[in-house]
Design a protein around this motif. Structure first.
Motif, PDB file in Angstrom:
ATOM      1  N   HIS A  66      16.918  58.152  20.843  1.00  0.00           N
ATOM      2  CA  HIS A  66      16.748  58.935  22.066  1.00  0.00           C
ATOM      3  C   HIS A  66      18.087  58.993  22.803  1.00  0.00           C
ATOM      4  CE1 HIS A  66      12.284  58.515  21.805  1.00  0.00           C
ATOM      5  NE2 HIS A  66      12.577  57.326  21.325  1.00  0.00           N
ATOM      6  N   GLU A  67      18.602  60.197  22.992  1.00  0.00           N
ATOM      7  CA  GLU A  67      19.835  60.382  23.759  1.00  0.00           C
ATOM      8  C   GLU A  67      19.541  61.287  24.955  1.00  0.00           C
ATOM      9  OE1 GLU A  67      23.493  60.850  20.906  1.00  0.00           O
ATOM     10  OE2 GLU A  67      21.738  61.821  19.985  1.00  0.00           O
ATOM     11  N   VAL A  68      20.037  60.894  26.120  1.00  0.00           N
ATOM     12  CA  VAL A  68      19.826  61.682  27.334  1.00  0.00           C
ATOM     13  C   VAL A  68      21.181  62.120  27.871  1.00  0.00           C
ATOM     14  CG1 VAL A  68      18.822  61.755  29.635  1.00  0.00           C
ATOM     15  CG2 VAL A  68      17.739  60.372  27.851  1.00  0.00           C
ATOM     16  N   PHE A  69      21.306  63.429  28.130  1.00  0.00           N
ATOM     17  CA  PHE A  69      22.556  64.003  28.624  1.00  0.00           C
ATOM     18  C   PHE A  69      22.299  64.726  29.946  1.00  0.00           C
ATOM     19  CE2 PHE A  69      22.741  63.871  24.028  1.00  0.00           C
ATOM     20  CZ  PHE A  69      24.017  63.390  23.748  1.00  0.00           C
ATOM     21  N   THR A  70      23.261  64.663  30.829  1.00  0.00           N
ATOM     22  CA  THR A  70      23.242  65.486  32.023  1.00  0.00           C
ATOM     23  C   THR A  70      24.177  66.670  31.793  1.00  0.00           C
ATOM     24  OG1 THR A  70      23.610  65.546  34.409  1.00  0.00           O
ATOM     25  CG2 THR A  70      25.068  64.151  33.134  1.00  0.00           C
ATOM     26  N   ILE A  71      23.760  67.855  32.203  1.00  0.00           N
ATOM     27  CA  ILE A  71      24.554  69.065  32.011  1.00  0.00           C
ATOM     28  C   ILE A  71      25.409  69.298  33.255  1.00  0.00           C
ATOM     29  CG2 ILE A  71      24.505  71.509  31.435  1.00  0.00           C
ATOM     30  CD1 ILE A  71      23.389  69.564  29.295  1.00  0.00           C
ATOM     31  N   LEU A  72      26.710  69.301  33.074  1.00  0.00           N
ATOM     32  CA  LEU A  72      27.650  69.429  34.179  1.00  0.00           C
ATOM     33  C   LEU A  72      27.827  70.896  34.591  1.00  0.00           C
ATOM     34  CD1 LEU A  72      30.291  66.882  32.836  1.00  0.00           C
ATOM     35  CD2 LEU A  72      28.445  66.476  34.487  1.00  0.00           C
ATOM     36  N   PRO A  73      28.379  71.152  35.772  1.00  0.00           N
ATOM     37  CA  PRO A  73      28.557  72.524  36.248  1.00  0.00           C
ATOM     38  C   PRO A  73      29.320  73.445  35.303  1.00  0.00           C
ATOM     39  CG  PRO A  73      28.909  70.986  38.051  1.00  0.00           C
ATOM     40  CD  PRO A  73      28.773  70.155  36.793  1.00  0.00           C
ATOM     41  N   ASP A  74      30.226  72.887  34.505  1.00  0.00           N
ATOM     42  CA  ASP A  74      30.990  73.712  33.572  1.00  0.00           C
ATOM     43  C   ASP A  74      30.275  73.866  32.223  1.00  0.00           C
ATOM     44  OD1 ASP A  74      31.235  71.218  32.501  1.00  0.00           O
ATOM     45  OD2 ASP A  74      33.427  71.167  32.499  1.00  0.00           O
TER      46      ASP A  74
ATOM     47  N   ILE B  36      24.170  59.836  29.320  1.00  0.00           N
ATOM     48  CA  ILE B  36      23.895  58.812  30.321  1.00  0.00           C
ATOM     49  C   ILE B  36      22.971  57.711  29.785  1.00  0.00           C
ATOM     50  CG2 ILE B  36      24.345  60.225  32.345  1.00  0.00           C
ATOM     51  CD1 ILE B  36      21.392  60.825  32.544  1.00  0.00           C
ATOM     52  N   PHE B  37      22.136  58.031  28.786  1.00  0.00           N
ATOM     53  CA  PHE B  37      21.261  57.021  28.194  1.00  0.00           C
ATOM     54  C   PHE B  37      21.278  57.154  26.681  1.00  0.00           C
ATOM     55  CE2 PHE B  37      18.710  57.764  32.268  1.00  0.00           C
ATOM     56  CZ  PHE B  37      19.348  56.731  32.931  1.00  0.00           C
ATOM     57  N   ASN B  38      21.052  56.034  26.008  1.00  0.00           N
ATOM     58  CA  ASN B  38      21.094  56.014  24.545  1.00  0.00           C
ATOM     59  C   ASN B  38      20.185  54.886  24.062  1.00  0.00           C
ATOM     60  OD1 ASN B  38      21.825  56.447  21.904  1.00  0.00           O
ATOM     61  ND2 ASN B  38      23.846  55.530  22.087  1.00  0.00           N
ATOM     62  N   LEU B  39      19.048  55.234  23.427  1.00  0.00           N
ATOM     63  CA  LEU B  39      18.067  54.227  23.031  1.00  0.00           C
ATOM     64  C   LEU B  39      17.657  54.397  21.568  1.00  0.00           C
ATOM     65  CD1 LEU B  39      15.671  54.395  26.126  1.00  0.00           C
ATOM     66  CD2 LEU B  39      17.248  52.541  25.593  1.00  0.00           C
ATOM     67  N   PHE B  40      17.289  53.288  20.946  1.00  0.00           N
ATOM     68  CA  PHE B  40      16.792  53.305  19.568  1.00  0.00           C
ATOM     69  C   PHE B  40      15.452  52.577  19.514  1.00  0.00           C
ATOM     70  CE2 PHE B  40      21.361  53.642  19.180  1.00  0.00           C
ATOM     71  CZ  PHE B  40      21.552  54.541  18.129  1.00  0.00           C
ATOM     72  N   GLU B  41      14.575  53.029  18.629  1.00  0.00           N
ATOM     73  CA  GLU B  41      13.337  52.300  18.353  1.00  0.00           C
ATOM     74  C   GLU B  41      12.978  52.463  16.883  1.00  0.00           C
ATOM     75  OE1 GLU B  41       9.497  53.874  19.692  1.00  0.00           O
ATOM     76  OE2 GLU B  41      10.557  55.661  20.414  1.00  0.00           O
ATOM     77  N   VAL B  42      12.166  51.554  16.398  1.00  0.00           N
ATOM     78  CA  VAL B  42      11.704  51.634  15.014  1.00  0.00           C
ATOM     79  C   VAL B  42      10.739  52.806  14.876  1.00  0.00           C
ATOM     80  CG1 VAL B  42      10.407  50.470  13.196  1.00  0.00           C
ATOM     81  CG2 VAL B  42      11.959  49.161  14.660  1.00  0.00           C
TER      82      VAL B  42
ATOM     83  N   ARG C 274      15.080  69.982  30.881  1.00  0.00           N
ATOM     84  CA  ARG C 274      14.381  70.213  32.139  1.00  0.00           C
ATOM     85  C   ARG C 274      15.299  69.885  33.306  1.00  0.00           C
ATOM     86  NH1 ARG C 274       8.376  68.194  34.101  1.00  0.00           N
ATOM     87  NH2 ARG C 274       8.422  69.266  36.107  1.00  0.00           N
ATOM     88  N   LYS C 275      15.071  70.585  34.391  1.00  0.00           N
ATOM     89  CA  LYS C 275      15.787  70.309  35.635  1.00  0.00           C
ATOM     90  C   LYS C 275      14.856  69.495  36.532  1.00  0.00           C
ATOM     91  CE  LYS C 275      18.781  72.626  38.978  1.00  0.00           C
ATOM     92  NZ  LYS C 275      19.320  73.948  39.406  1.00  0.00           N
ATOM     93  N   ILE C 276      15.175  68.212  36.711  1.00  0.00           N
ATOM     94  CA  ILE C 276      14.348  67.318  37.516  1.00  0.00           C
ATOM     95  C   ILE C 276      15.241  66.425  38.371  1.00  0.00           C
ATOM     96  CG2 ILE C 276      12.413  67.250  35.886  1.00  0.00           C
ATOM     97  CD1 ILE C 276      13.454  64.546  34.911  1.00  0.00           C
TER      98      ILE C 276
ATOM     99  N   ILE D 141      18.721  67.989  38.711  1.00  0.00           N
ATOM    100  CA  ILE D 141      19.838  68.127  37.769  1.00  0.00           C
ATOM    101  C   ILE D 141      19.293  68.559  36.415  1.00  0.00           C
ATOM    102  CG2 ILE D 141      21.655  66.855  36.537  1.00  0.00           C
ATOM    103  CD1 ILE D 141      21.936  65.049  38.933  1.00  0.00           C
ATOM    104  N   ASP D 142      20.074  69.313  35.671  1.00  0.00           N
ATOM    105  CA  ASP D 142      19.706  69.704  34.312  1.00  0.00           C
ATOM    106  C   ASP D 142      19.931  68.523  33.373  1.00  0.00           C
ATOM    107  OD1 ASP D 142      18.857  72.406  34.471  1.00  0.00           O
ATOM    108  OD2 ASP D 142      20.924  73.035  34.781  1.00  0.00           O
ATOM    109  N   TYR D 143      18.876  68.179  32.631  1.00  0.00           N
ATOM    110  CA  TYR D 143      18.976  67.101  31.651  1.00  0.00           C
ATOM    111  C   TYR D 143      18.535  67.595  30.279  1.00  0.00           C
ATOM    112  CZ  TYR D 143      19.295  63.864  35.618  1.00  0.00           C
ATOM    113  OH  TYR D 143      19.687  63.205  36.746  1.00  0.00           O
ATOM    114  N   HIS D 144      19.172  67.064  29.267  1.00  0.00           N
ATOM    115  CA  HIS D 144      18.767  67.293  27.881  1.00  0.00           C
ATOM    116  C   HIS D 144      18.396  65.949  27.268  1.00  0.00           C
ATOM    117  CE1 HIS D 144      20.954  71.367  26.984  1.00  0.00           C
ATOM    118  NE2 HIS D 144      19.986  71.471  27.866  1.00  0.00           N
TER     119      HIS D 144
END
Length: 221
Positions: A111-119, A125-131, A16-18, A96-99
């Motif tokens: 849970h991994e969060v990525f920002t999509i760059l212009p190229d 940018i974020f990296n989380l774990f849970e049971v 999503r772009k938010i 910004i576009d995020y995945h």
């Protein structure tokens, strides 16, 4: 997830772009939830929402984030509304576009969060774990069954009294059970309440859906 030993790991990607502010708030909410030891389903239940509502939010599937929802969310976690909420715009003034990549394994959810760059490259940018809550139920199946039975006994006892004569939030019912036994988990109450709302026998609960407070429960006569 009826059988957590099959079709795993399961990888799901949400895009999503938010605004960076919205993304940081959602990230903060996930951290708070994991730190409390609650699953997304448990938080949905405690807030009176449909099952899966918080999971959709964490998948960036929402119309808007309101202060009221944030307050409700943090309230059921027993936390101050804005303590620990990241409001940074990360230096950006536009959406910004995020995945979000969610990988469900047998024992954990990643849970991994990525920002999509212009190229079109990505930057994590974020990296989380849970049971994985389904794994936890399986691993501690005896405790789960004991917890369900104990919750049934507590709610049946409470219904025999003068409580719940008017609609009550799920969170308040859970809090009442916790005052009697601190081993009670939200999903114990969720399972038992749903069973008692569908039961043909008494004592039982009646579940109603409201626009302002979501699902509420009261004693059925």
């Amino acid at each position: 997830m009826d059988n957590i030993t099959t079709e795993l790991p399961l990888k799901e990607t949400y895009h999503r772009k938010i605004s960076p502010v919205d993304l940081c708030v959602i990230y903060s909410m996930i951290i708070k939830r994991i730190a409390k030891g609650y699953s997304a389903s448990e938080v949905s239940f405690l807030m009176g929402y449909e099952n899966g509502a918080i999971e959709k939010l964490e998948q960036l599937n929402f119309k808007e984030l309101t202060v009221g929802e944030l307050h409700n969310y943090t309230n059921v976690l027993g936390d101050d509304a804005f303590r620990g909420i990241i409001m940074s715009d990360m230096g950006e003034e536009q959406d910004i576009d995020y995945h979000i990549v969610k990988t469900t394994e047998r024992a954990i959810i990643h849970h991994e969060v990525f920002t999509i760059l212009p190229d079109n490259s990505s930057r994590q940018i974020f990296n989380l774990f849970e049971v994985n809550p389904e794994y936890e139920k399986l691993k501690y199946s005896t405790s789960y069954e004991t917890g369900i039975k104990e919750t049934e006994e507590i709610l049946n006892s409470l219904l025999e009294g003068a409580l719940f004569q008017s609609p009550v939030r799920p969170f308040d019912i859970y809090a009442r059970c916790r005052r009697i036994s601190t081993s009670i988990r939200p999903y114990y109450v969720q399972v038992v309440l749903n069973d008692m709302a569908q039961s043909k026998d008494y004592p039982k609960f009646k579940r109603t859906k409201t626009k302002k407070y979501g699902y509420l429960y009261e004693k059925a006569f």
